[in-house]
Design an enzyme around this catalytic site. Structure first.
Site, PDB file in Angstrom:
ATOM      1  N   PHE A   1      20.202 -19.945  18.380  1.00 35.55           N
ATOM      2  CA  PHE A   1      19.631 -19.782  18.236  1.00 35.55           C
ATOM      3  C   PHE A   1      19.880 -18.437  19.710  1.00 35.55           C
ATOM      4  O   PHE A   1      20.659 -19.613  20.828  1.00 35.55           O
ATOM      5  CB  PHE A   1      17.979 -19.161  19.038  1.00 35.55           C
ATOM      6  CG  PHE A   1      17.380 -17.989  19.308  1.00 35.55           C
ATOM      7  CD1 PHE A   1      16.560 -16.678  18.644  1.00 35.55           C
ATOM      8  CD2 PHE A   1      16.577 -17.628  20.799  1.00 35.55           C
ATOM      9  CE1 PHE A   1      16.458 -16.092  18.558  1.00 35.55           C
ATOM     10  CE2 PHE A   1      15.981 -17.103  20.858  1.00 35.55           C
ATOM     11  CZ  PHE A   1      15.444 -15.635  20.628  1.00 35.55           C
TER      12      PHE A   1
ATOM     13  N   ASP B   1      18.645 -29.176  23.806  1.00 33.59           N
ATOM     14  CA  ASP B   1      17.920 -27.788  23.277  1.00 33.59           C
ATOM     15  C   ASP B   1      16.791 -29.021  22.303  1.00 33.59           C
ATOM     16  O   ASP B   1      17.212 -28.313  21.155  1.00 33.59           O
ATOM     17  CB  ASP B   1      18.633 -26.836  22.650  1.00 33.59           C
ATOM     18  CG  ASP B   1      18.234 -25.808  22.244  1.00 33.59           C
ATOM     19  OD1 ASP B   1      16.629 -25.557  21.958  1.00 33.59           O
ATOM     20  OD2 ASP B   1      18.179 -24.441  22.691  1.00 33.59           O
TER      21      ASP B   1
ATOM     22  N   HIS C   1      13.639 -27.022  18.028  1.00 36.46           N
ATOM     23  CA  HIS C   1      12.781 -27.212  16.655  1.00 36.46           C
ATOM     24  C   HIS C   1      12.207 -28.265  16.906  1.00 36.46           C
ATOM     25  O   HIS C   1      11.476 -28.843  15.773  1.00 36.46           O
ATOM     26  CB  HIS C   1      13.957 -26.998  16.106  1.00 36.46           C
ATOM     27  CG  HIS C   1      14.327 -25.619  15.957  1.00 36.46           C
ATOM     28  ND1 HIS C   1      15.793 -24.722  14.949  1.00 36.46           N
ATOM     29  CD2 HIS C   1      14.090 -24.699  16.253  1.00 36.46           C
ATOM     30  CE1 HIS C   1      15.702 -24.464  14.915  1.00 36.46           C
ATOM     31  NE2 HIS C   1      15.185 -23.587  15.733  1.00 36.46           N
TER      32      HIS C   1
ATOM     33  N   GLN D   1       6.995 -21.173  21.268  1.00 35.12           N
ATOM     34  CA  GLN D   1       6.401 -20.012  20.666  1.00 35.12           C
ATOM     35  C   GLN D   1       5.909 -20.150  19.330  1.00 35.12           C
ATOM     36  O   GLN D   1       5.871 -20.633  18.856  1.00 35.12           O
ATOM     37  CB  GLN D   1       7.575 -19.152  20.333  1.00 35.12           C
ATOM     38  CG  GLN D   1       8.273 -17.491  19.674  1.00 35.12           C
ATOM     39  CD  GLN D   1       8.388 -18.013  18.142  1.00 35.12           C
ATOM     40  OE1 GLN D   1       9.230 -18.960  17.753  1.00 35.12           O
ATOM     41  NE2 GLN D   1       8.626 -16.835  17.179  1.00 35.12           N
TER      42      GLN D   1
ATOM     43  N   LYS E   1       6.963 -22.251  16.502  1.00 36.57           N
ATOM     44  CA  LYS E   1       7.191 -23.028  16.788  1.00 36.57           C
ATOM     45  C   LYS E   1       6.605 -24.792  16.031  1.00 36.57           C
ATOM     46  O   LYS E   1       5.808 -24.458  15.835  1.00 36.57           O
ATOM     47  CB  LYS E   1       7.366 -23.399  17.902  1.00 36.57           C
ATOM     48  CG  LYS E   1       8.477 -22.686  18.448  1.00 36.57           C
ATOM     49  CD  LYS E   1       9.974 -23.110  17.515  1.00 36.57           C
ATOM     50  CE  LYS E   1      11.395 -22.240  18.175  1.00 36.57           C
ATOM     51  NZ  LYS E   1      10.827 -21.090  18.933  1.00 36.57           N
TER      52      LYS E   1
ATOM     53  N   ARG F   1       8.463 -22.388  46.190  1.00 35.80           N
ATOM     54  CA  ARG F   1       7.555 -23.902  46.755  1.00 35.80           C
ATOM     55  C   ARG F   1       8.083 -25.749  46.377  1.00 35.80           C
ATOM     56  O   ARG F   1       8.544 -25.754  45.332  1.00 35.80           O
ATOM     57  CB  ARG F   1       6.072 -23.979  46.479  1.00 35.80           C
ATOM     58  CG  ARG F   1       5.548 -22.417  46.655  1.00 35.80           C
ATOM     59  CD  ARG F   1       3.974 -22.484  46.396  1.00 35.80           C
ATOM     60  NE  ARG F   1       3.408 -21.165  46.734  1.00 35.80           N
ATOM     61  CZ  ARG F   1       3.097 -20.658  46.134  1.00 35.80           C
ATOM     62  NH1 ARG F   1       3.731 -20.155  44.431  1.00 35.80           N
ATOM     63  NH2 ARG F   1       2.840 -18.971  45.677  1.00 35.80           N
TER      64      ARG F   1
ATOM     65  N   TYR G   1       2.761 -20.068  50.958  1.00 37.15           N
ATOM     66  CA  TYR G   1       4.295 -18.865  51.626  1.00 37.15           C
ATOM     67  C   TYR G   1       5.672 -19.534  52.126  1.00 37.15           C
ATOM     68  O   TYR G   1       5.904 -18.956  52.657  1.00 37.15           O
ATOM     69  CB  TYR G   1       3.556 -18.031  51.868  1.00 37.15           C
ATOM     70  CG  TYR G   1       2.980 -16.838  52.045  1.00 37.15           C
ATOM     71  CD1 TYR G   1       2.732 -16.379  50.423  1.00 37.15           C
ATOM     72  CD2 TYR G   1       1.525 -17.103  52.237  1.00 37.15           C
ATOM     73  CE1 TYR G   1       1.890 -15.294  49.701  1.00 37.15           C
ATOM     74  CE2 TYR G   1       0.364 -16.025  51.113  1.00 37.15           C
ATOM     75  CZ  TYR G   1       0.865 -16.102  50.632  1.00 37.15           C
ATOM     76  OH  TYR G   1      -0.364 -14.572  49.914  1.00 37.15           O
TER      77      TYR G   1
ATOM     78  N   ARG H   1       5.606 -20.172  35.723  1.00 34.40           N
ATOM     79  CA  ARG H   1       4.330 -20.782  35.099  1.00 34.40           C
ATOM     80  C   ARG H   1       3.416 -20.636  34.252  1.00 34.40           C
ATOM     81  O   ARG H   1       3.553 -19.222  33.244  1.00 34.40           O
ATOM     82  CB  ARG H   1       2.924 -20.906  35.824  1.00 34.40           C
ATOM     83  CG  ARG H   1       3.611 -21.715  37.457  1.00 34.40           C
ATOM     84  CD  ARG H   1       2.588 -21.352  38.442  1.00 34.40           C
ATOM     85  NE  ARG H   1       1.753 -20.129  38.533  1.00 34.40           N
ATOM     86  CZ  ARG H   1       1.640 -19.126  39.866  1.00 34.40           C
ATOM     87  NH1 ARG H   1       3.017 -19.514  40.633  1.00 34.40           N
ATOM     88  NH2 ARG H   1       0.877 -18.074  39.387  1.00 34.40           N
TER      89      ARG H   1
END
Length: 410
Positions: A102, A173, A176, A199, A202, A231, A238, A248
């Site tokens: 991909f 990767d 799959h 996704q 999958k 962070r 902050y 996230r």
């Protein structure tokens, strides 16, 4: 249960389908519905502290993969991007990638101002060819991204040996490859970092999402900071120490993934066993060659079941026409990628918008013959949800191919 038909006319021409089974995806029941409903009712949908249900799933996935850390993020592309940054690549560095995968595997290399170097795939596995990697390494090479394509493990012994000898990072990767194994180790846990996608297509999914796994403390700390707007644990809310973003996932995704993870082992075993059985069936059909599983112990997750098609045994029927006939017979399938990644416009037209890639880089001169043949003539994919069927379904897939062959060779 599927029933084989005796029709001799192809379904694409009005005959009866060979495969009459439906293959629903995703698979879920009231456990998923109730778990998500409980989160909805709680009102705690987000994940600003990277804690709660998200942290629980991360620990579950780390334990499942046998890794020290797991860190969720927005998607599998982001997971690769964060892994690359954490691994210390610099603008202009080269990263070795396969051309048969991909777009994200290569486009994220562009995103971090690095240069994708395409290395051809093995003709019997369609995975990155270790024998071609070393010739592609230069003084600017910093990482290798092996893709366990379709859920079939790469030759990780050879790849890790090359990487260690040349002081290169390895980012697996494994988009799959949820649940797949290489010599008893879960894929994603062998290199420096493993990257997965959640996704919707999958094998383990929550609609969208991703995760990285690693055993390296420093890599984890950096990636954890990058996915949470820079962070660090010792800082204030902050205080932002790194150029990260909000990558996230939500509590809703996490609880859905926790429920789906309970199904993964059984589903992976089913896909793998069906893949072995289908291999045995298709091996007897002239012009059809299942991909090799290699000569080491593996578990194949079969996000795709791939076989090689030889049109000379099918009356010179093009791959595109063969796939259309097979799909009409009821087999959930595709011809896969139309061309290797380096032929995408973003590479051919230099539309990469990255300041650090030398003008001398010219992908119009790239040519990987095995990937070219896979795209144009050979590779046929059967989708993962179909591999959750019965042995009878596998028999019907094989019969659909034989039916096409008998018809076109008359």
């Amino acid at each position: 249960m599927n029933t084989l038909t005796s029709s001799t006319q192809l379904a694409i021409h009005g005959g009866e389908k060979t495969v009459t089974t439906s293959f629903p995806w995703p698979i879920f029941d009231e456990q998923e519905v109730q778990a998500v409903a409980d989160v909805v009712r709680s009102g705690q949908w987000g994940n600003p502290d990277c804690a709660g249900l998200v942290a629980e799933f991360e620990q579950q996935f780390a334990d499942y993969c046998g890794s020290k850390y797991a860190m969720t993020c927005a998607n599998g592309s982001v997971s690769l991007r964060m892994a690359m940054i954490a691994c210390g690549v610099k603008p202009g560095d080269e990263v070795i990638v396969p051309p048969y995968t991909f777009i994200a595997t290569a486009s994220i290399v562009l995103e971090v101002n690095c240069v994708p170097v395409f290395v051809d795939i093995e003709p019997d596995t369609y995975n990155l060819d270790p024998t071609a990697i070393e010739a592609a390494i230069t003084e600017r090479t910093k990482a290798i991204i092996p893709v366990h394509f379709a859920g079939l493990p790469c030759n990780m012994d050879a790849i890790m040996d090359i990487a260690r000898r040349h002081n290169l990072r390895v980012i697996e990767d494994a988009a799959h490859a949820h649940g797949a194994e290489y010599k008893g180790r879960k894929l994603g846990s062998i290199g420096d970092v493993g990257s997965f996608s959640f996704q919707s297509s999958k094998n383990l999914n929550s609609g969208e999402g991703g995760i990285v796994i690693t055993n390296d403390d420093a890599l984890y700390e950096t990636m954890n900071s990058l996915r949470n707007v820079g962070r660090l644990p010792h800082g204030q809310w902050y205080d932002h120490f790194n150029p990260g973003c909000n990558y996230r996932i939500t509590q809703l995704q996490a609880v859905l993934l926790s429920q789906q993870l309970k199904r993964l082992d059984e589903q992976t075993i089913t896909r793998d066993e069906n893949g072995i059985y289908l291999d045995s069936l298709l091996a007897d059909i002239n012009g059809i060659t299942p991909l090799s599983r290699g000569n080491v112990a593996i578990r194949h997750s079969h996000h795709l079941y791939i076989f090689k098609y030889d049109k000379s045994e099918f009356g010179d029927t093009s791959k595109a026409d063969f796939v259309a006939m097979l799909a009409a017979e009821g087999v959930p399938c595709s011809g896969g990628y139309p061309h290797p990644l380096y032929k995408q416009p973003v590479f051919q037209q230099k539309n990469w918008m990255c300041y650090a890639i030398p003008e001398s880089v010219d992908y119009s001169q790239t040519y990987c013959p095995v990937a070219e043949r896979a795209c144009s003539d050979e590779a046929v994919w059967i989708f993962q949800f179909a591999m959750l069927g019965t042995r009878s379904d596998m028999e019907s897939f094989a019969e659909a191919i034989r039916k096409i062959q008998r018809t076109v060779n008359k």
